[in-house]
Structures are given as structure tokens and as C-alpha cells.
Design an enzyme around this catalytic site. Sequence first.
Site, mmCIF file in Angstrom:
data_model
loop_
_atom_site.group_PDB
_atom_site.id
_atom_site.type_symbol
_atom_site.label_atom_id
_atom_site.label_comp_id
_atom_site.label_asym_id
_atom_site.label_seq_id
_atom_site.Cartn_x
_atom_site.Cartn_y
_atom_site.Cartn_z
ATOM 1 N N CYS A 19 -5.577 81.202 11.787
ATOM 2 C CA CYS A 19 -5.512 79.736 11.871
ATOM 3 C C CYS A 19 -4.635 79.112 10.794
ATOM 4 C CB CYS A 19 -6.920 79.143 11.816
ATOM 5 S SG CYS A 19 -7.792 79.458 10.265
ATOM 6 N N HIS B 169 -14.464 67.882 -0.834
ATOM 7 C CA HIS B 169 -14.223 68.317 0.549
ATOM 8 C C HIS B 169 -13.580 69.698 0.491
ATOM 9 C CE1 HIS B 169 -12.854 68.297 4.720
ATOM 10 N NE2 HIS B 169 -11.651 68.584 4.277
ATOM 11 N N HIS C 284 -13.959 72.910 7.050
ATOM 12 C CA HIS C 284 -14.918 72.810 8.156
ATOM 13 C C HIS C 284 -15.446 74.194 8.495
ATOM 14 C CE1 HIS C 284 -12.595 69.082 8.503
ATOM 15 N NE2 HIS C 284 -13.700 68.579 9.012
ATOM 16 N N ASP D 106 -17.021 80.382 15.580
ATOM 17 C CA ASP D 106 -16.167 81.385 16.237
ATOM 18 C C ASP D 106 -15.719 82.487 15.270
ATOM 19 O OD1 ASP D 106 -14.361 80.009 14.658
ATOM 20 O OD2 ASP D 106 -13.103 79.319 16.304
ATOM 21 N N ARG E 11 -16.995 80.757 10.957
ATOM 22 C CA ARG E 11 -15.672 80.736 10.320
ATOM 23 C C ARG E 11 -15.619 79.504 9.431
ATOM 24 N NH1 ARG E 11 -10.700 78.092 12.127
ATOM 25 N NH2 ARG E 11 -11.754 77.750 14.112
ATOM 26 N N CYS F 258 -13.498 77.528 7.457
ATOM 27 C CA CYS F 258 -12.059 77.292 7.404
ATOM 28 C C CYS F 258 -11.806 76.321 6.245
ATOM 29 C CB CYS F 258 -11.623 76.706 8.750
ATOM 30 S SG CYS F 258 -9.866 76.496 8.928
#
Length: 130
Positions: A64, A101, A104, A108, A116, A118
Site C-alpha cells: 500500500c 495521529h 488507520h 485485511d 493491517r 497502516c
Amino acid sequence: MKIIKSDAQWQQELTPEEYYVARQKGTERAFTGRYWNTFSAGIYRCVGCGTPLFASDTKFDAGCGWPSYFEPINPDHVREERDTSHGMVRTEILCNICDSHLGHVFPDGPPPTGLRYCINSLSLRFEPTE
């Protein structure tokens, strides 16, 4: 223990790019972050407070363009919040110590968790194993 700082303090301590992602919930472009393609042994810490968040042995190539992990070092160090920005419904991940932050989490990922995480490279500092 919560770490609370003023916006001015965060701006002083973080680069403008780190501030944008960690404090303003920004996102770095895929395949551009400092750690998306790092697979050395070590610990990934919060850029804001240094809290250990992810270990290199939970990192995997999700394809990704962002660092991806299947679990945090300590689930108490991260917090989930519902994110409805950009016309999507996602689960945001924040540092539970300083509220930075991180990215996310998606359902999956690989075993054993199927998750995951990410995470933006700009939200992390990598500490290699000696």
C-alpha cells in the site's frame, strides 16, 4: 500518563511535515515515507512522545506504500477512533499517550490478527536494534 502540549510546543518539536500528519491528521503520499520500505530489526516509536508502538517483527509489506504492521507492541499505547473524513468510514489510530495521529487500521492484514495497521512514516521514529 497523558502528554499534553500546546500547538506552539508541537510546532517547535516536530518538523512541519511531522506536525501536519501527527497533529493535523494529515497523510503522507504513498511510497514516499521514510519507513515504508524499511525492514531492519527495531522498534517504531511515536514521533510526538517516543512511546514504543510497533516492532519490526510485526511489520509486513502490504503493497500500500505505507508502513504496515499486524499488531501494536502494547494495545494500551494506541487508541481507535471512528474517522468519517474524505467521504469514507475508517478506523483512525492515535497514540494513546500524546494523541498524535498515526494512521488507520483495516481488517485485511495477515495472521495471526488479520489486521493491517497502516501508519504514516512521519508519525514514527525508528530505533534500530543494537
